[in-house]
Design an enzyme around this catalytic site. Structure first.
Site, PDB file in Angstrom:
ATOM      1  N   HIS A   1       0.818  -1.216   0.000  1.00  0.00           N
ATOM      2  CA  HIS A   1       0.000   0.000   0.000  1.00  0.00           C
ATOM      3  C   HIS A   1       0.853   1.267   0.000  1.00  0.00           C
ATOM      4  CE1 HIS A   1      -3.524  -2.456   1.928  1.00  0.00           C
ATOM      5  NE2 HIS A   1      -3.410  -2.642   0.632  1.00  0.00           N
TER       6      HIS A   1
ATOM      7  N   ASP B   1      -4.522  -7.459  -1.841  1.00  0.00           N
ATOM      8  CA  ASP B   1      -5.804  -7.073  -1.220  1.00  0.00           C
ATOM      9  C   ASP B   1      -6.910  -8.088  -1.529  1.00  0.00           C
ATOM     10  OD1 ASP B   1      -4.453  -4.864  -0.405  1.00  0.00           O
ATOM     11  OD2 ASP B   1      -5.696  -3.391  -1.459  1.00  0.00           O
TER      12      ASP B   1
ATOM     13  N   ARG C   1      -0.330 -27.915   1.505  1.00  0.00           N
ATOM     14  CA  ARG C   1       0.451 -27.049   2.375  1.00  0.00           C
ATOM     15  C   ARG C   1      -0.048 -25.621   2.201  1.00  0.00           C
ATOM     16  NH1 ARG C   1       5.845 -24.023   1.470  1.00  0.00           N
ATOM     17  NH2 ARG C   1       6.106 -23.196   3.565  1.00  0.00           N
TER      18      ARG C   1
ATOM     19  N   HIS D   1       4.358 -17.372   6.921  1.00  0.00           N
ATOM     20  CA  HIS D   1       4.931 -17.249   5.579  1.00  0.00           C
ATOM     21  C   HIS D   1       5.089 -15.749   5.286  1.00  0.00           C
ATOM     22  CE1 HIS D   1       5.420 -19.496   1.541  1.00  0.00           C
ATOM     23  NE2 HIS D   1       5.700 -18.222   1.267  1.00  0.00           N
TER      24      HIS D   1
ATOM     25  N   ASN E   1       8.332 -20.347   7.095  1.00  0.00           N
ATOM     26  CA  ASN E   1       8.720 -20.561   5.715  1.00  0.00           C
ATOM     27  C   ASN E   1       9.901 -19.665   5.363  1.00  0.00           C
ATOM     28  OD1 ASN E   1       8.187 -21.478   2.827  1.00  0.00           O
ATOM     29  ND2 ASN E   1       8.171 -19.245   2.599  1.00  0.00           N
TER      30      ASN E   1
ATOM     31  N   ASN F   1      12.570 -25.942   0.534  1.00  0.00           N
ATOM     32  CA  ASN F   1      12.067 -25.327  -0.697  1.00  0.00           C
ATOM     33  C   ASN F   1      13.231 -25.200  -1.668  1.00  0.00           C
ATOM     34  OD1 ASN F   1       9.634 -25.037   0.592  1.00  0.00           O
ATOM     35  ND2 ASN F   1       9.690 -22.805   0.717  1.00  0.00           N
TER      36      ASN F   1
HETATM   37  C1  GBH Z   1       9.428 -19.205  -2.565  1.00  0.00           C
HETATM   38  O1  GBH Z   1      10.676 -18.573  -2.381  1.00  0.00           O
HETATM   39  C2  GBH Z   1       8.386 -18.627  -1.653  1.00  0.00           C
HETATM   40  O2  GBH Z   1       8.264 -19.387  -0.464  1.00  0.00           O
HETATM   41  C3  GBH Z   1       7.032 -18.492  -2.300  1.00  0.00           C
HETATM   42  O3  GBH Z   1       6.218 -17.680  -1.492  1.00  0.00           O
HETATM   43  C4  GBH Z   1       7.190 -17.934  -3.690  1.00  0.00           C
HETATM   44  O4  GBH Z   1       5.979 -17.673  -4.311  1.00  0.00           O
HETATM   45  C5  GBH Z   1       7.976 -18.953  -4.485  1.00  0.00           C
HETATM   46  O5  GBH Z   1       9.214 -19.160  -3.904  1.00  0.00           O
HETATM   47  C6  GBH Z   1       8.263 -18.533  -5.914  1.00  0.00           C
HETATM   48  O6  GBH Z   1       9.119 -17.437  -5.962  1.00  0.00           O
HETATM   49  O7  GBH Z   1      14.541 -11.601  -7.558  1.00  0.00           O
HETATM   50  O8  GBH Z   1      16.853 -12.217  -7.963  1.00  0.00           O
HETATM   51  O9  GBH Z   1      16.269 -11.025  -5.958  1.00  0.00           O
HETATM   52  C7  GBH Z   1      11.682 -19.072  -3.246  1.00  0.00           C
HETATM   53  C8  GBH Z   1      13.024 -18.439  -3.000  1.00  0.00           C
HETATM   54  C9  GBH Z   1      14.150 -16.382  -2.879  1.00  0.00           C
HETATM   55  C10 GBH Z   1      13.285 -17.067  -4.938  1.00  0.00           C
HETATM   56  C11 GBH Z   1      14.218 -14.958  -3.384  1.00  0.00           C
HETATM   57  C12 GBH Z   1      13.364 -15.657  -5.473  1.00  0.00           C
HETATM   58  C13 GBH Z   1      14.486 -13.570  -5.300  1.00  0.00           C
HETATM   59  C14 GBH Z   1      15.666 -13.513  -6.193  1.00  0.00           C
HETATM   60  N1  GBH Z   1      13.075 -17.093  -3.518  1.00  0.00           N
HETATM   61  N2  GBH Z   1      14.429 -14.942  -4.803  1.00  0.00           N
HETATM   62  S1  GBH Z   1      15.851 -11.959  -6.970  1.00  0.00           S
END
Ligand code: GBH
Length: 480
Positions: free
Chosen positions: A46, A59, A84, A129, A173, A316
């Protein structure tokens, strides 16, 4: 793929669980309805629309607050064994504190859990999360040591209300995103840009909060409720950029700073932060003129209290990085975790892309990571709680089908060829959803969601049909 990805092992073991995953802020919407309080992602989107690729917010998101019955029906159709999802702390406790419980929040999750069970879908519930209640963030969020107690109070409300039916729990998470990206950087809320100080502090408290919730469950709830609880940590596989010893060590260092930071205190037999962090951070802090290490220390009692607070390991995983050694980083400017780790990482340009710059398709990295986990942490049961591929939302999503084929196969290789004890796998994600800084541009869903439709119409993609077949056949080859 060398010895990896041989596609030789085909079937999932009888007790292996196949599921899918989402998270509260990414799907629920109803951000200010039915008594929900504000959280840091409400505030971040926001007040800083320019930080979101399409200036969108969560939102309304997929409106799963109102459409959860449809979501469960989609899962039933795919035949998933578990779902999950995460709880919105602010929906349950609008101020973050446990003195006011929102009955509509409790009712919503009760309805969802009951419907899942009625459909034979096991709920795997994440308590957190990334969506810290804003009033707690105003007091410093996870940089405040009292977060350990506030989180424990929240966890108690959760176990009391849902623990009779929920038997699989995750406290957090991906602590890295909360602490390193959210406090250390500004790529996630709250965006404090305090790397090398704030992120270490955040992680320190978050790890203690995890341990506190684990012990609470273990002592007071497990005897009656009989479930399992752990934490989910994410990492890319870190592949040495060259064969040099320096780069091999750099790759080990990188995974220590990226994953071991959060995982070692909990999963390593000796507990505490990785040795290399306990060496490099104090050394560099001193050179920078700090009077003490920027990495906080656990007391001996804390190390013992935190060590072993898991019933399985939540992982993950999406992709792989190449890593090289940076022998010397001059002492100047602000400190940072990257400077502490003396590494640099990049992608091999030949790796197949996704729509997200950070996500390349490198299935052998998944096998290597699983093998590495077994070497480092022993024969712990692993639950893969997220794995998935991003595109721009096409219904005939062959890129995603291909990704799942390759990554599931790479996982089976780790299980059969390398005897890694993987027990469960969740495809991220059930539906296209709010992809944080990427808004609704990069999409991970097995189902398309029309974000321009007030009804948020869901449409199964080719990958949903592929996953349905995998689950029905319980194998990956020869099904299509
Ligand atoms: C997961 O993170 C999350 O738990 C989930 O909520 C999300 O939707 C899913 O991945 C898909 O992204 O843009 O180069 O700075 C995964 C690990 C760590 C991946 C941060 C993306 C950003 C890299 N994430 N990363 S950058």
């Amino acid at each position: 793929y060398g010895t990896y990805g041989k596609l030789n092992s085909n079937e999932f073991p009888g007790d292996f669980l196949l599921g899918t995953a989402t998270a509260s802020y990414q799907i629920e919407g109803a951000w200010n309805l039915s008594g929900k309080g504000e959280n840091i992602w409400d505030r971040y989107t926001h007040t800083h629309p320019e930080l979101i690729l399409d200036r969108s917010t969560g939102d309304v998101a997929c409106d799963s607050y109102h459409k959860y019955e449809e979501d469960v029906a989609l899962m039933k159709k795919m035949g998933v064994q578990f779902y999950r999802f995460s709880l919105s702390w602010s929906r349950i406790l609008p101020t973050g504190f446990a003195y006011q419980i929102n009955p509509d929040g409790i009712r919503y999750y009760n309805d969802l859990i009951n419907l899942l069970l009625k459909n034979d879908i096991i709920p795997l519930v994440t308590l957190f999360h990334w969506d810290t209640p804003q009033p707690l963030e105003d007091l410093g969020g996870f940089t405040n040591a009292l977060m350990v107690e506030w989180f424990e109070d929240y966890a108690r409300v959760v176990f009391e209300n849902f623990g009779d039916r929920v038997k699989l729990w995750l406290t957090f998470n991906e602590p890295k995103q909360t602490c390193h990206e959210g406090v250390g950087g500004d790529n996630k809320a709250p965006g404090y840009e305090s790397s090398g100080i704030g992120d270490y502090l955040c992680a320190h408290n978050l790890i203690k909060a995890h341990a506190r919730a684990y012990h609470l469950y273990d002592k007071e709830f497990r005897p009656k409720q009989n479930g399992s609880i752990s934490i989910t940590i994410d990492t890319s596989w870190m592949e040495p950029g060259t064969n040099s010893t320096a780069d091999k060590e750099a790759a080990e260092r990188k995974i220590a700073f990226n994953f071991g930071w959060y995982a070692d205190p909990i999963f390593h037999p000796n507990g505490d932060y990785p040795e290399v962090m306990r060496k490099l951070v104090p050394e560099r802090s001193k050179k920078e003129g700090f009077r003490r290490s920027r990495l906080p220390e656990f007391t001996k009692e804390e190390v013992k209290y935190i060590r072993g607070t898991f019933d399985f390991l939540g992982l993950n995983h999406y992709t792989t990085l190449l890593v090289k050694d940076i022998p010397e980083i001059p002492i100047s400017g602000k400190p940072s975790v990257d400077k502490d780790s003396r590494t640099e990482s990049w992608h091999d340009p030949s790796w197949p892309p996704s729509s997200a710059g950070w996500l390349k398709v490198v299935p052998w990295g998944f096998t290597k990571l699983l093998v590495w986990l077994k070497h480092r942490y022993g024969d712990v049961p692993i639950y893969v709680t997220e794995n998935g591929f991003s595109d721009l939302g096409e219904i005939d999503d062959q890129g995603r089908v291909n990704y799942y084929k390759l990554y599931l196969s790479a996982m089976l290789d780790a299980m059969y060829e390398h005897k890694v004890n993987v027990k469960a796998y969740a495809a991220w994600s059930l539906v296209d959803n709010f992809e944080w800084r990427d808004g609704y541009v990069n999409r991970f869903g097995l189902h398309h969601v029309d974000m321009n439709d007030p009804g948020r119409k869901r449409t199964p993609k080719a990958s949903a049909e592929y996953y349905r077949k995998v689950i029905a056949a319980r194998k990956i080859h020869g099904i299509d």
